[in-house]
Structures are given as C-alpha cells and as structure tokens.
Design a protein around this motif. Structure first.
Motif, PDB file in Angstrom:
ATOM      1  N   LYS A 127      10.453  -6.242   1.703  1.00  0.00           N
ATOM      2  CA  LYS A 127      10.568  -4.912   1.348  1.00  0.00           C
ATOM      3  C   LYS A 127       8.778  -4.401   1.155  1.00  0.00           C
ATOM      4  O   LYS A 127       8.613  -5.045   0.016  1.00  0.00           O
ATOM      5  CB  LYS A 127      11.566  -4.488   0.692  1.00  0.00           C
ATOM      6  CG  LYS A 127      11.895  -2.762   0.537  1.00  0.00           C
ATOM      7  CD  LYS A 127      12.567  -2.776  -0.303  1.00  0.00           C
ATOM      8  CE  LYS A 127      12.929  -1.353  -0.529  1.00  0.00           C
ATOM      9  NZ  LYS A 127      14.062  -0.743  -1.718  1.00  0.00           N
ATOM     10  N   LEU A 128       8.261  -3.176   1.509  1.00  0.00           N
ATOM     11  CA  LEU A 128       6.990  -2.940   0.464  1.00  0.00           C
ATOM     12  C   LEU A 128       7.808  -2.624  -0.446  1.00  0.00           C
ATOM     13  O   LEU A 128       8.420  -1.236  -0.368  1.00  0.00           O
ATOM     14  CB  LEU A 128       6.293  -1.539   1.742  1.00  0.00           C
ATOM     15  CG  LEU A 128       5.152  -1.473   0.739  1.00  0.00           C
ATOM     16  CD1 LEU A 128       4.147  -0.749   1.819  1.00  0.00           C
ATOM     17  CD2 LEU A 128       5.861   0.366   0.579  1.00  0.00           C
ATOM     18  N   ILE A 129       7.363  -2.805  -1.471  1.00  0.00           N
ATOM     19  CA  ILE A 129       7.581  -1.458  -2.877  1.00  0.00           C
ATOM     20  C   ILE A 129       6.166  -1.217  -3.404  1.00  0.00           C
ATOM     21  O   ILE A 129       6.586   0.211  -3.856  1.00  0.00           O
ATOM     22  CB  ILE A 129       7.915  -2.642  -4.203  1.00  0.00           C
ATOM     23  CG1 ILE A 129       7.195  -3.562  -4.541  1.00  0.00           C
ATOM     24  CG2 ILE A 129       9.492  -3.084  -3.686  1.00  0.00           C
ATOM     25  CD1 ILE A 129       7.261  -4.546  -5.340  1.00  0.00           C
ATOM     26  N   ARG A 130       5.158  -1.543  -3.048  1.00  0.00           N
ATOM     27  CA  ARG A 130       3.918  -0.865  -3.691  1.00  0.00           C
ATOM     28  C   ARG A 130       2.598  -0.915  -2.449  1.00  0.00           C
ATOM     29  O   ARG A 130       2.728  -1.916  -2.322  1.00  0.00           O
ATOM     30  CB  ARG A 130       3.984  -1.596  -4.707  1.00  0.00           C
ATOM     31  CG  ARG A 130       2.923  -0.219  -5.869  1.00  0.00           C
ATOM     32  CD  ARG A 130       2.902  -0.362  -7.527  1.00  0.00           C
ATOM     33  NE  ARG A 130       1.487  -2.050  -7.458  1.00  0.00           N
ATOM     34  CZ  ARG A 130       1.983  -3.561  -7.452  1.00  0.00           C
ATOM     35  NH1 ARG A 130       2.896  -3.648  -8.185  1.00  0.00           N
ATOM     36  NH2 ARG A 130       1.669  -4.132  -7.654  1.00  0.00           N
ATOM     37  N   ALA A 131       1.544   0.001  -2.106  1.00  0.00           N
ATOM     38  CA  ALA A 131       0.560  -1.339  -1.851  1.00  0.00           C
ATOM     39  C   ALA A 131      -0.970   0.287  -2.425  1.00  0.00           C
ATOM     40  O   ALA A 131      -0.275   1.547  -3.371  1.00  0.00           O
ATOM     41  CB  ALA A 131       0.546  -0.204  -0.168  1.00  0.00           C
TER      42      ALA A 131
ATOM     43  N   ALA B 118     -11.087  -1.243  -1.757  1.00  0.00           N
ATOM     44  CA  ALA B 118     -12.097  -1.959  -0.568  1.00  0.00           C
ATOM     45  C   ALA B 118     -11.515  -2.045   0.259  1.00  0.00           C
ATOM     46  O   ALA B 118     -12.225  -3.004   0.802  1.00  0.00           O
ATOM     47  CB  ALA B 118     -12.874  -3.538  -1.911  1.00  0.00           C
ATOM     48  N   LYS B 119     -11.672  -0.327   0.812  1.00  0.00           N
ATOM     49  CA  LYS B 119     -11.165  -0.072   2.683  1.00  0.00           C
ATOM     50  C   LYS B 119     -10.241  -1.447   2.647  1.00  0.00           C
ATOM     51  O   LYS B 119     -10.425  -1.259   3.640  1.00  0.00           O
ATOM     52  CB  LYS B 119     -12.655  -0.710   3.022  1.00  0.00           C
ATOM     53  CG  LYS B 119     -13.714  -0.036   2.845  1.00  0.00           C
ATOM     54  CD  LYS B 119     -14.693   0.086   3.694  1.00  0.00           C
ATOM     55  CE  LYS B 119     -15.692   0.809   3.525  1.00  0.00           C
ATOM     56  NZ  LYS B 119     -16.999   0.805   3.830  1.00  0.00           N
ATOM     57  N   ALA B 120      -9.160  -1.875   1.693  1.00  0.00           N
ATOM     58  CA  ALA B 120      -8.093  -2.066   2.506  1.00  0.00           C
ATOM     59  C   ALA B 120      -6.892  -1.934   1.667  1.00  0.00           C
ATOM     60  O   ALA B 120      -7.182  -1.439   0.707  1.00  0.00           O
ATOM     61  CB  ALA B 120      -8.325  -4.029   2.728  1.00  0.00           C
ATOM     62  N   TRP B 121      -5.792  -1.611   2.154  1.00  0.00           N
ATOM     63  CA  TRP B 121      -4.550  -1.782   1.301  1.00  0.00           C
ATOM     64  C   TRP B 121      -3.824  -3.738   1.268  1.00  0.00           C
ATOM     65  O   TRP B 121      -3.750  -4.396   1.902  1.00  0.00           O
ATOM     66  CB  TRP B 121      -2.893  -1.698   2.170  1.00  0.00           C
ATOM     67  CG  TRP B 121      -3.682  -0.071   2.677  1.00  0.00           C
ATOM     68  CD1 TRP B 121      -4.016   0.470   4.061  1.00  0.00           C
ATOM     69  CD2 TRP B 121      -3.878   1.177   2.445  1.00  0.00           C
ATOM     70  NE1 TRP B 121      -4.270   2.088   4.163  1.00  0.00           N
ATOM     71  CE2 TRP B 121      -3.516   2.350   2.717  1.00  0.00           C
ATOM     72  CE3 TRP B 121      -2.789   1.218   0.911  1.00  0.00           C
ATOM     73  CZ2 TRP B 121      -3.571   3.745   1.841  1.00  0.00           C
ATOM     74  CZ3 TRP B 121      -3.042   2.907   0.354  1.00  0.00           C
ATOM     75  CH2 TRP B 121      -2.860   4.199   0.831  1.00  0.00           C
ATOM     76  N   SER B 122      -4.067  -3.266  -0.089  1.00  0.00           N
ATOM     77  CA  SER B 122      -3.593  -4.247  -1.427  1.00  0.00           C
ATOM     78  C   SER B 122      -1.820  -3.956  -1.343  1.00  0.00           C
ATOM     79  O   SER B 122      -1.187  -3.389  -1.787  1.00  0.00           O
ATOM     80  CB  SER B 122      -4.020  -4.765  -2.126  1.00  0.00           C
ATOM     81  OG  SER B 122      -3.066  -5.928  -3.204  1.00  0.00           O
ATOM     82  N   ILE B 123      -0.904  -5.195  -0.566  1.00  0.00           N
ATOM     83  CA  ILE B 123       0.812  -4.631  -0.638  1.00  0.00           C
ATOM     84  C   ILE B 123       1.070  -5.200  -1.038  1.00  0.00           C
ATOM     85  O   ILE B 123       1.843  -6.843  -0.438  1.00  0.00           O
ATOM     86  CB  ILE B 123       0.515  -4.639   1.276  1.00  0.00           C
ATOM     87  CG1 ILE B 123       0.640  -3.078   2.337  1.00  0.00           C
ATOM     88  CG2 ILE B 123       2.031  -4.541   1.730  1.00  0.00           C
ATOM     89  CD1 ILE B 123      -0.129  -3.229   3.728  1.00  0.00           C
ATOM     90  N   THR B 124       2.270  -4.966  -1.780  1.00  0.00           N
ATOM     91  CA  THR B 124       2.986  -5.938  -2.685  1.00  0.00           C
ATOM     92  C   THR B 124       4.428  -5.972  -2.730  1.00  0.00           C
ATOM     93  O   THR B 124       5.057  -4.553  -1.764  1.00  0.00           O
ATOM     94  CB  THR B 124       3.288  -6.047  -4.283  1.00  0.00           C
ATOM     95  OG1 THR B 124       2.263  -5.341  -4.564  1.00  0.00           O
ATOM     96  CG2 THR B 124       3.944  -6.540  -5.448  1.00  0.00           C
ATOM     97  N   LEU B 125       5.132  -6.995  -1.849  1.00  0.00           N
ATOM     98  CA  LEU B 125       6.027  -6.738  -1.536  1.00  0.00           C
ATOM     99  C   LEU B 125       7.442  -7.278  -2.727  1.00  0.00           C
ATOM    100  O   LEU B 125       7.677  -7.573  -3.445  1.00  0.00           O
ATOM    101  CB  LEU B 125       6.898  -7.963  -0.461  1.00  0.00           C
ATOM    102  CG  LEU B 125       5.803  -8.058   1.602  1.00  0.00           C
ATOM    103  CD1 LEU B 125       6.282  -9.087   1.851  1.00  0.00           C
ATOM    104  CD2 LEU B 125       6.012  -7.103   1.424  1.00  0.00           C
TER     105      LEU B 125
END
Ligand SMILES: Cc1cc2nc3c(=O)[nH]c(=O)nc-3n(C[C@H](O)[C@H](O)[C@H](O)COP(=O)(O)OP(=O)(O)OC[C@H]3O[C@@H](n4cnc5c(N)ncnc54)[C@H](O)[C@@H]3O)c2cc1C
Length: 367
Positions: free
Chosen positions: A160-164, A168-175
């Motif tokens: 489950k994505l909880i935050r993003a 620097a031109k990319a998504w950092s996605i926290t599950l």
C-alpha cells in the motif's frame, strides 16, 4: 532502493490494462494494497458490455473496445470476452434516447411479452439494444495481468502506498511496510482511492467520488432465464440479467455516496432491489442467494480522467472509470498509454479526443 520508470498504484482493471500496454517499453511495477489484484470494484462488477451506457463520450470508448473484446489477438487470449445477450430498456411512458452511434429499435408490448415472458402490464414498451453482451470480466483482468508479467512487468501485492514525494525529477514512494521505491512516473489507478492517493502524494484531488452499488443474486421459481436479454428500467431504477437457468443478478441501480472502503450490501438496498424487481416481472422470488456491493467512482462530469497532472510533474491520472471501467478498458488503456509514452495514438483510438478525458478540463470548469 528499487528504482522503476513507472509505478502504477492499483492492480484493478485500470492499472492492469494500462500496465500491459507499457510493460516492455518501461521498467514498471504495479503496487496493490490488497492480497490480490481485482479485490475491489473490478471483482464486483455486473460484467456487462452496454454501448449506450455513460453517454456519447463513454460510448466512443466502449465502441472502440468492441473489436478487441470480441476477437482479441491470439497472444492475448484464445477466446473472446463477449457473449451476446441484448438489452431491453423498459419504459412505462417515454422511450429513452440512446447515443446516435448505438444500434437499437423500438419494441412494442406484443413483442415485449415474447422477449420477456411475465413482464407486468405497466411496462408498455422498450428499446432493444442488440449489441449488449456479458463480459468475462475476470478473464479480461487475468489476461491483462498475464500480458503485463510476460512483458516484464512486476506486481507487488500487500503493497500500500502511504506517501510519495517528488524529489530530483523522480517520485520517492513509501509503502506501508516502510520500504521506499522510486519512479519517474507515478500512475494513480487507485479506483475509489484515487483522490486519497493524490493527496498522499501532495497532489490536489480532482473530486473523484465513490458511489456504492448493490448487487443481488436471486433464486426464482421460474426457469429459462439464462439467455434472456439484460433488462433495465429506462428510469434508472433497476437492472437484472439471467445468471443461471433459474437465477438472476439484480441491482436497484443505487448510487450511494460513501468513503472509499471495502463495500458491502446493506439490507435496505437488497430489499429495495427485490421490491422493484417484483414490480417488473411476475416471476416468484424464492430467496436471496447472495448479495454484494462495490464502488463506482466518478469525476464531477462523470467522464474518466486520463493524463498527466499539469500541476504535478510525473503524476498521471487513470481514474474515474465509474460503471464502465471493464467495457472501456481496451481503448482506455491504449489512449492512456499513448499519452503516458507521448506516442501517436494507434488506429483503434484515432477517433478519440484525449482532451475530453484530460485533467485540464477541471481547471477550465473551475475558471
Ligand atoms: C456493482 C458494480 C457493477 C459494475 N458493472 C459494470 C459493468 O457491467 N461493466 C463495466 O464495464 N463496469 C462495471 N462496473 C465498473 C467497473 O467495475 C469499474 O469501473 C472498474 O472495476 C474500476 O477499475 P479500477 O481498476 O479503477 O478500480 P479497482 O478495481 O477498485 O482497483 C483499484 C485498486 O487500487 C488499490 N489501491 C487503492 N489505494 C491504494 C494504495 N494506496 N496503494 C496500493 N493500492 C491501492 C485497491 O486496493 C484496488 O485494488 C461496475 C462496478 C460495480 C461496483
């Protein structure tokens, strides 16, 4: 930290079909919160294909999907996904207006009695739509997931994505398990959670609202039902279709605003469905065999949303598929893939105008 070109949030039909179009061209991952893809709306649909449903713009997406659904390429599926059934739009008075592109004819009472034995007298006539079919929704979803994997796509369930955050031109996605992934493009195909996912990524929501719809499987003291047409009230108060020889799938056509959730049928909606059904045909109701509910999620203009968010670099919407996400999936996935990859639209969707489905239309609405 695992790095991808594209991460799709949501493994329902929207995420799976778009993923299958772009896997092979990009390093791609689907993250799905549940144990299995298809647990929410995709696994709960009424599974029909109805060209007149959703108005003229949705009809274009549906019609553009027809050839693929009836005769998919052999490497996608050995069998087609449609089984023709036809639809009777019943009315007590005024005939419904269908989009001009949809084939239909008027059925007067005498023929109506032949097509729908036991129909009650107040239903004076109908419009018959011969192109309506059942869709093998589960088969279509599985075929898209299979193609996605075959082309090198990866799927993470219970993810489950909880935050993003955009860095620097990319998504950092926290599950939810605190693992972190990166992707240049994040696709929001989260169905009823589309706005929640946007907010979790710091992106302004679009007002995509989940509406609960109830389905009931009714056992009847009558046989010969399986191949009858789909029957719906032109006033939008019910629909039903034969499921087995002596049972139907029935809906009160409800649209109950709700928060995104694991939807379940409420007793009152089941009772309403049965009551309305008994006012349509004289078939004896034996019992409710099962009931379920799912969420149909709509943007304010009830059209789906495909495209990059102009205010959030690398954030791509694939949401608002309402009650037509299965029947429009082939054309919608091709359209969304062409937009995402900045490629020319293939001939199957050349007649569609991407601007109709874009995020920009909401900005124009609020100007
Ligand atoms: C009762 C009913 C009848 C219908 N009948 C028809 C029909 O006859 N024909 C038709 O074409 N359509 C029909 N529909 C509509 C169709 O089912 C939907 O349009 C379609 O399934 C939407 O697909 P989706 O992939 O957008 O959503 P979903 O299938 O709900 O998939 C979204 C996924 O995103 C996941 N997700 C959400 N948040 C996160 C997160 N933070 N991280 C990771 N994953 C997340 C969810 O777990 C979910 O699996 C019906 C719908 C209902 C409810």
């Amino acid at each position: 930290m695992a790095e991808f070109d594209v991460i799709i949030v949501g493994g329902g039909i929207a995420g799976a079909s778009l993923g299958a179009q772009i896997a092979g061209e990009r390093k791609i991952l689907i993250v799905e919160a549940e144990d299995q893809c298809g647990y929410h709306s995709t696994g709960r649909s009424a599974a029909f294909y109805l060209e007149s449903y959703g108005g003229p713009e949705v009809a274009k997406l549906t019609l553009a999907s027809q050839a693929f659904l009836s005769q998919p390429p052999p490497d996608f599926s050995e069998r087609g996904f449609l089984r023709m059934r036809g639809d009777l739009h019943l009315t007590r008075d005024e005939l419904p207006q269908l989009p001009p592109s949809v084939e239909s004819r008027v059925v007067e009472r005498a023929e109506l009695e032949r097509l729908l034995p036991g129909v009650r007298p107040q239903w004076r006539r109908a419009v018959f739509e011969p192109g309506c079919a059942d869709i093998d929704a589960g088969g279509l979803h599985s075929a898209y997931l299979r193609q996605f994997r075959r082309r090198g796509g990866a799927i993470a369930t219970r993810a489950k994505l909880i935050r993003a955050d955009r860095r620097a031109k990319a998504w950092s996605i926290t599950l939810a398990d605190e693992s972190v992934l990166t992707a240049r493009i994040l696709v929001d195909a989260a169905g009823a959670w589309a706005d929640s996912v946007a907010k979790a990524c710091g992106v302004a929501p679009l007002g995509i609202a989940p509406l609960r719809r109830t389905m009931v499987q009714l056992r009847l003291g009558r046989s010969g039902l399986k191949d009858l047409p789909l029957v719906d009230g032109a006033d939008g108060s019910f629909y039903f279709k034969g499921e087995t020889d002596d049972s139907v799938w029935l809906s009160p056509h409800d649209e109950i605003p709700t928060e995104p959730c694991d939807a379940a049928a409420e007793e009152i909606d089941v009772a309403t469905a049965v009551d309305r059904f008994q006012q349509v045909v004289d078939w004896p109701v034996e019992r409710v065999e099962r009931s379920w509910a799912g969420l149909r999620s709509f943007a304010r203009d009830r059209l789906p949303v495909y495209g990059f968010d102009p205010d959030a670099p690398g954030f791509f919407w694939c949401a608002g598929q309402g009650g037509f996400g299965i029947q429009t999936a082939p054309a919608a996935a091709k359209l969304a893939a062409a937009m995402l990859l900045s490629k020319e639209a293939p001939s199957m969707i050349a007649q569609l105008d991407p601007a109709v489905f874009s995020v920009e239309r909401f900005r124009q609405m609020s100007d």
